[in-house]
Design a protein around this motif. Sequence first.
Motif, PDB file in Angstrom:
ATOM      1  N   GLU A  66      56.548  24.359  73.549  1.00  0.00           N
ATOM      2  CA  GLU A  66      57.601  24.144  74.285  1.00  0.00           C
ATOM      3  C   GLU A  66      56.923  23.595  75.727  1.00  0.00           C
ATOM      4  OE1 GLU A  66      58.333  27.886  76.655  1.00  0.00           O
ATOM      5  OE2 GLU A  66      57.388  29.118  75.208  1.00  0.00           O
ATOM      6  N   ASP A  67      55.571  23.711  76.327  1.00  0.00           N
ATOM      7  CA  ASP A  67      54.358  23.128  76.941  1.00  0.00           C
ATOM      8  C   ASP A  67      54.343  21.375  76.565  1.00  0.00           C
ATOM      9  OD1 ASP A  67      55.066  25.102  79.026  1.00  0.00           O
ATOM     10  OD2 ASP A  67      53.897  26.189  78.049  1.00  0.00           O
ATOM     11  N   ALA A  68      54.587  21.317  75.424  1.00  0.00           N
ATOM     12  CA  ALA A  68      54.213  19.654  75.540  1.00  0.00           C
ATOM     13  C   ALA A  68      54.969  18.248  76.370  1.00  0.00           C
ATOM     14  CB  ALA A  68      54.185  19.232  73.455  1.00  0.00           C
ATOM     15  N   GLY A  69      55.799  18.629  76.608  1.00  0.00           N
ATOM     16  CA  GLY A  69      56.347  17.749  76.939  1.00  0.00           C
ATOM     17  C   GLY A  69      56.835  16.689  76.656  1.00  0.00           C
ATOM     18  N   ILE A  70      57.536  15.648  77.316  1.00  0.00           N
ATOM     19  CA  ILE A  70      58.788  14.532  76.421  1.00  0.00           C
ATOM     20  C   ILE A  70      57.804  13.747  75.069  1.00  0.00           C
ATOM     21  CG2 ILE A  70      57.828  12.656  77.963  1.00  0.00           C
ATOM     22  CD1 ILE A  70      61.431  13.770  77.500  1.00  0.00           C
ATOM     23  N   GLU A  71      56.739  13.852  75.507  1.00  0.00           N
ATOM     24  CA  GLU A  71      55.642  13.027  74.328  1.00  0.00           C
ATOM     25  C   GLU A  71      56.340  13.643  72.321  1.00  0.00           C
ATOM     26  OE1 GLU A  71      53.305  15.030  76.885  1.00  0.00           O
ATOM     27  OE2 GLU A  71      54.368  13.101  78.061  1.00  0.00           O
ATOM     28  N   GLN A  72      56.621  15.029  72.469  1.00  0.00           N
ATOM     29  CA  GLN A  72      56.470  15.044  70.862  1.00  0.00           C
ATOM     30  C   GLN A  72      58.289  14.448  70.709  1.00  0.00           C
ATOM     31  OE1 GLN A  72      55.904  19.584  70.685  1.00  0.00           O
ATOM     32  NE2 GLN A  72      57.480  20.407  72.209  1.00  0.00           N
ATOM     33  N   LEU A  73      58.387  14.664  71.321  1.00  0.00           N
ATOM     34  CA  LEU A  73      60.127  14.420  71.495  1.00  0.00           C
ATOM     35  C   LEU A  73      60.249  12.331  71.103  1.00  0.00           C
ATOM     36  CD1 LEU A  73      63.795  14.829  71.587  1.00  0.00           C
ATOM     37  CD2 LEU A  73      63.583  14.366  73.528  1.00  0.00           C
ATOM     38  N   PHE A  74      59.312  12.180  71.645  1.00  0.00           N
ATOM     39  CA  PHE A  74      59.322  10.806  71.531  1.00  0.00           C
ATOM     40  C   PHE A  74      58.136  10.340  70.097  1.00  0.00           C
ATOM     41  CE2 PHE A  74      61.263   9.613  75.129  1.00  0.00           C
ATOM     42  CZ  PHE A  74      62.031   8.270  74.998  1.00  0.00           C
ATOM     43  N   ALA A  75      57.611  11.174  69.718  1.00  0.00           N
ATOM     44  CA  ALA A  75      56.749  11.222  68.384  1.00  0.00           C
ATOM     45  C   ALA A  75      57.676  10.897  67.402  1.00  0.00           C
ATOM     46  CB  ALA A  75      55.569  12.282  67.748  1.00  0.00           C
ATOM     47  N   GLY A  76      59.084  11.686  67.842  1.00  0.00           N
ATOM     48  CA  GLY A  76      60.021  11.399  66.695  1.00  0.00           C
ATOM     49  C   GLY A  76      61.523  10.310  67.086  1.00  0.00           C
ATOM     50  N   LEU A  77      61.738   9.812  68.250  1.00  0.00           N
ATOM     51  CA  LEU A  77      62.204   8.872  69.046  1.00  0.00           C
ATOM     52  C   LEU A  77      62.125   7.373  68.625  1.00  0.00           C
ATOM     53  CD1 LEU A  77      64.033  10.475  71.875  1.00  0.00           C
ATOM     54  CD2 LEU A  77      64.612  10.779  69.436  1.00  0.00           C
ATOM     55  N   ASN A  78      60.686   7.002  68.456  1.00  0.00           N
ATOM     56  CA  ASN A  78      60.321   5.369  68.723  1.00  0.00           C
ATOM     57  C   ASN A  78      60.714   5.464  67.251  1.00  0.00           C
ATOM     58  OD1 ASN A  78      59.925   4.656  71.143  1.00  0.00           O
ATOM     59  ND2 ASN A  78      57.264   5.869  71.398  1.00  0.00           N
ATOM     60  N   PRO A  79      60.586   5.747  66.303  1.00  0.00           N
ATOM     61  CA  PRO A  79      60.643   6.368  64.205  1.00  0.00           C
ATOM     62  C   PRO A  79      61.830   5.989  64.190  1.00  0.00           C
ATOM     63  CG  PRO A  79      58.950   7.859  64.696  1.00  0.00           C
ATOM     64  CD  PRO A  79      59.431   7.489  66.436  1.00  0.00           C
ATOM     65  N   GLU A  80      62.654   6.869  65.427  1.00  0.00           N
ATOM     66  CA  GLU A  80      64.302   6.364  65.288  1.00  0.00           C
ATOM     67  C   GLU A  80      64.308   4.857  65.652  1.00  0.00           C
ATOM     68  OE1 GLU A  80      66.450   8.935  67.863  1.00  0.00           O
ATOM     69  OE2 GLU A  80      68.270   9.059  66.315  1.00  0.00           O
ATOM     70  N   ARG A  81      64.488   4.558  66.097  1.00  0.00           N
ATOM     71  CA  ARG A  81      64.964   3.091  67.126  1.00  0.00           C
ATOM     72  C   ARG A  81      64.200   2.221  65.802  1.00  0.00           C
ATOM     73  NH1 ARG A  81      63.596   4.372  73.190  1.00  0.00           N
ATOM     74  NH2 ARG A  81      65.324   5.971  73.516  1.00  0.00           N
ATOM     75  N   ILE A  82      62.959   2.274  65.308  1.00  0.00           N
ATOM     76  CA  ILE A  82      62.644   1.788  63.978  1.00  0.00           C
ATOM     77  C   ILE A  82      63.400   1.467  63.426  1.00  0.00           C
ATOM     78  CG2 ILE A  82      60.639   1.314  62.626  1.00  0.00           C
ATOM     79  CD1 ILE A  82      59.054   2.461  65.253  1.00  0.00           C
ATOM     80  N   MET A  83      63.702   2.673  62.316  1.00  0.00           N
ATOM     81  CA  MET A  83      64.762   3.012  61.508  1.00  0.00           C
ATOM     82  C   MET A  83      66.127   2.482  61.825  1.00  0.00           C
ATOM     83  SD  MET A  83      62.373   4.230  59.119  1.00  0.00           S
ATOM     84  CE  MET A  83      63.892   5.291  57.962  1.00  0.00           C
ATOM     85  N   GLY A  84      66.214   2.602  62.749  1.00  0.00           N
ATOM     86  CA  GLY A  84      68.211   2.375  63.688  1.00  0.00           C
ATOM     87  C   GLY A  84      67.639   0.361  63.628  1.00  0.00           C
ATOM     88  N   ALA A  85      66.712   0.102  63.892  1.00  0.00           N
ATOM     89  CA  ALA A  85      66.466  -1.103  63.995  1.00  0.00           C
ATOM     90  C   ALA A  85      66.218  -1.927  62.202  1.00  0.00           C
ATOM     91  CB  ALA A  85      65.379  -1.880  63.925  1.00  0.00           C
ATOM     92  N   ALA A  86      66.247  -1.524  61.268  1.00  0.00           N
ATOM     93  CA  ALA A  86      65.268  -1.284  60.028  1.00  0.00           C
ATOM     94  C   ALA A  86      67.414  -1.675  58.923  1.00  0.00           C
ATOM     95  CB  ALA A  86      64.849  -0.684  59.484  1.00  0.00           C
TER      96      ALA A  86
END
Length: 387
Positions: free
Chosen positions: A229-249
């Motif tokens: 719960e303290d890891a911050g935004i990085e753990q979310l972006f670990a998933g959101l950048n792949p989401e953008r790459i997949m959205g682009a694909a």
Amino acid sequence: MTTFTETDERKALRSAVGELGRKYGRDYILSAAKEGRKTTELWQEAGKLGYLGVAVPEEYGGGGGDIGDLAAVCEELAAAGSPLLLMVVSPAIVGTIIAQYGTDEQKKRWLPGIADGSTTIAFSITESDAGSNSHQIITTGYREADGGWRLKGGKTFISGVDEVENVLVVARTEDAKTGNLKPALFIVPTDAEGFTYQQIDMGIVSPEKQFTLFFDDVRLPADALVGSEDAGIEQLFAGLNPERIMGAAFACGTARLALEKATEYAKERQVWKAPIGSHQAIAHPLAQSYIEIEMARLMTQKAAALYVAGDHMAAGEAANMAKYAAGEAVCNAVDRAIQTHGGNGLAEEYGLVQMLAGSRLSRIAPVSREMVLNFIAQFSLGLPKSY
Ligand SMILES: Cc1cc2nc3c(=O)[nH]c(=O)nc-3n(C[C@H](O)[C@H](O)[C@H](O)COP(=O)(O)OP(=O)(O)OC[C@H]3O[C@@H](n4cnc5c(N)ncnc54)[C@H](O)[C@@H]3O)c2cc1C
């Protein structure tokens, strides 16, 4: 040495996935969408063949590849007319976050199923009042005395909730409605008491549907929390950048399909002395689309390569640019394919008019065109933040 040629392995993967996609094809997807059926057979077969799990670590039953491989699978299925929207969420966002931030127990529990397609997990961050401003989400996880959690809030536009048994929910653990988001990620079973959802009537022709979710004091065990719960935004972006790459694909694949249909038609259709493709007014827009799609694909692959190399700042910029380029490419390709077909472009039989709303989605989600431009203006160009 920098190379712009994909490995033989990646090419073979693309070709095998394309074969599977064509076996099902556009008619299968369109009739499923029309009749309210799901694409379960295709999902399961893609899982069995190892395509959904291509980026899941081998020790958890996956192929041990990376997001570039998964994006290739997503693109080829879309290009073959058999897109799987939930690939963007289950293996890409959720699989990546669990693989990077989950406990050993969570990895053992979830990853093998995500890899073989027997488990599909939806992803929810969007809230009606927050919209693009995810820092304003108010869905909150309250720590209970027994170490478990109580979840309160709601989400909107969440894809595929009727097809899954669990949703990864982005919440916060504090009540503050302002300030920067410190996300806490919870896996929430769709049959949990207090969790209800309602389908939104969308104008998109797709077997995957969108839903509004309501969490009314949903009780969750301690191990529903993924990561810290303290890891911050990085753990979310670990998933959101792949989401953008997949959205682009996904968008690149759809754009390729539209361009292929347009090109075939332009070669065949003749109303004057020669096929309509001989008129530059028809040929040039299609050539432009070919260039736009290739540029978007190249940026998508660059984003994937930077992500794999662990260069998260550069990967974030490239993933945003890939998503932008692919969104523009698919909107243009579908529009041009319809124009090339004249009246037939709007006839159901040709399968193009059904692509219109879906192609527009690529300019809106998972991150809108305007929010990408905000990002580039601020972080790449150093301009003042405008909002
Ligand atoms: C078919 C579909 C499937 C989806 N699936 C999921 C899912 O599975 N999970 C999930 O969590 N979400 C999902 N979404 C939600 C999607 O991510 C959001 O719709 C998207 O992020 C945009 O948010 P919004 O709709 O609230 O638009 P808003 O934030 O209300 O924006 C409206 C318009 O204003 C613009 N705008 C907003 N802020 C600014 C600014 N500062 N500067 C310039 N322009 C701005 C936007 O670009 C947009 O054009 C889905 C959406 C759709 C349509």
